[in-house]
Scaffold this active site. Structure first.
Site, PDB file in Angstrom:
ATOM      1  N   SER A   2      61.273  11.429  17.883  1.00 32.19           N
ATOM      2  CA  SER A   2      61.175  11.281  16.425  1.00 32.19           C
ATOM      3  C   SER A   2      61.432   9.821  16.100  1.00 32.19           C
ATOM      4  O   SER A   2      62.083   9.117  16.878  1.00 32.19           O
ATOM      5  CB  SER A   2      62.253  12.137  15.749  1.00 32.19           C
ATOM      6  OG  SER A   2      62.374  11.789  14.376  1.00 32.19           O
ATOM      7  N   TYR A  47      70.686  16.182  14.674  1.00 29.36           N
ATOM      8  CA  TYR A  47      69.277  15.893  15.008  1.00 29.36           C
ATOM      9  C   TYR A  47      69.146  14.456  15.532  1.00 29.36           C
ATOM     10  O   TYR A  47      68.526  14.211  16.565  1.00 29.36           O
ATOM     11  CB  TYR A  47      68.423  16.093  13.754  1.00 29.36           C
ATOM     12  CG  TYR A  47      66.935  15.981  13.968  1.00 29.36           C
ATOM     13  CD1 TYR A  47      66.224  16.984  14.603  1.00 29.36           C
ATOM     14  CD2 TYR A  47      66.222  14.857  13.524  1.00 29.36           C
ATOM     15  CE1 TYR A  47      64.848  16.894  14.787  1.00 29.36           C
ATOM     16  CE2 TYR A  47      64.850  14.754  13.697  1.00 29.36           C
ATOM     17  CZ  TYR A  47      64.166  15.774  14.322  1.00 29.36           C
ATOM     18  OH  TYR A  47      62.804  15.676  14.509  1.00 29.36           O
TER      19      TYR A  47
HETATM   20  C1  BGC Z   1      61.822  15.215  11.071  1.00 32.64           C
HETATM   21  C2  BGC Z   1      61.273  15.439   9.694  1.00 32.64           C
HETATM   22  C3  BGC Z   1      61.227  14.160   8.898  1.00 32.64           C
HETATM   23  C4  BGC Z   1      60.581  13.068   9.702  1.00 32.64           C
HETATM   24  C5  BGC Z   1      60.609  11.725   8.990  1.00 32.64           C
HETATM   25  C6  BGC Z   1      61.109  14.086  11.739  1.00 32.64           C
HETATM   26  O1  BGC Z   1      61.659  13.860  12.980  1.00 32.64           O
HETATM   27  O2  BGC Z   1      61.644  16.391  11.837  1.00 32.64           O
HETATM   28  O3  BGC Z   1      62.071  16.396   9.026  1.00 32.64           O
HETATM   29  O4  BGC Z   1      60.484  14.375   7.706  1.00 32.64           O
HETATM   30  O5  BGC Z   1      61.223  12.931  10.927  1.00 32.64           O
HETATM   31  O6  BGC Z   1      61.867  11.431   8.492  1.00 32.64           O
END
Ligand code: BGC
Length: 258
Positions: free
Chosen positions: A143, A156
């Site tokens: 991410s 996360y």
């Molecule tokens: C997350 C999303 C978020 C995006 C940008 C991703 O890794 O799962 O919830 O909108 O990042 O912030």
């Protein structure tokens, strides 16, 4: 076709980004193992689309947050398809809570699925390649939040930051086996995981303020990046994160507004 004759396991591929990766890899000639928590109709429908593209495939299922299942998913995939060449660690979860309110249960869920799951699935996959003396590819779908803070998503961020360092370590340890390891870091991609961030016009408007390219990403944007990292075109790329985010990572404002 760039992936003819390859067999790819994509975790969490019943829906969202994983599904798009599965279909894009299939379009490039790869046979596909669809994996999800439950062997349900959504996983079967991804498989049906893979087969409609003329590829072979199967469904395996397990809880990525359980080490025994991580190993079994890889073993089942090898048993059903004969071998694996590509692993895409895509399955992931997120929970929205301020740091002061994060529960032990949610912390464990997010860390176990996103980080420990990728860790032990990669280990089982690399052991399979070592035993069969074949090269391969590991692609983690991390991410932008392996780099960029995301207030109210501390577990996360910890999991994705961990995935960044796991990738860099494995890129060194597994390179002598002919296995490259890289991350794709999606920005805001419209999928079920972040529905609240794009589903109303107001949410969409504030999300677009954080994206220089002024569009929300689509799952296929990540599918295309995964094909490149799985193919010979990226043979000399190892230990890198490819950000696919319309420039979102360049906006430090994110940490205030996100
Ligand atoms: C997350 C999303 C978020 C995006 C940008 C991703 O890794 O799962 O919830 O909108 O990042 O912030």
């Amino acid at each position: 076709m760039k992936l003819e004759g390859k067999v790819a396991l994509i975790t969490g591929s019943a829906q969202g980004i994983g599904r798009a990766i599965a279909l894009r890899l299939a379009r490039e000639g790869a046979d596909i193992v669809v994996d999800d928590r439950a062997d349900d109709s959504r996983a079967e429908s991804t498989l049906a689309e893979v087969q409609a593209l003329g590829r072979r495939g199967c469904v395996v299922s397990g809880d990525l947050g359980t080490v025994a299942d991580d190993r079994r998913v890889v073993a089942d995939a090898v048993a059903k398809m004969g071998r694996l060449d590509i692993l895409v660690n895509n399955g992931g979860v997120e929970k929205n809570a301020s740091f002061l309110e994060v529960t032990e249960q949610d912390y464990e869920l997010v860390l176990n699925v996103n980080l420990r799951g990728a860790f032990f699935t990669s280990q089982a996959f690399a052991q399979h390649l070592q035993q069969t003396r074949r090269p391969g590819r590991i692609i983690n779908i991390s991410s932008v939040h392996e780099e960029l803070p995301f207030p109210h998503f501390s577990p996360y961020c910890a999991s994705k930051g961990g995935l960044k360092m796991l990738m860099r370590n494995l890129a060194i340890e597994l390179a002598p086996l002919g296995i490259t390891v890289n991350n794709v870091a999606p920005g805001a991609i419209a999928t079920p995981i972040n529905r609240p961030a794009w589903e109303t016009p107001e949410a969409l408007e504030s999300l677009l303020k954080l994206i220089p390219y002024k569009r929300v990403g689509q799952a296929i944007d990540i599918g295309k990046a995964a094909v490149w990292l799985a193919s010979d075109d990226s043979d000399y790329v190892n230990g890198q994160t490819l950000f696919v985010d319309g420039g979102m990572t360049l906006f430090p404002e994110f940490a205030d507004g996100g």
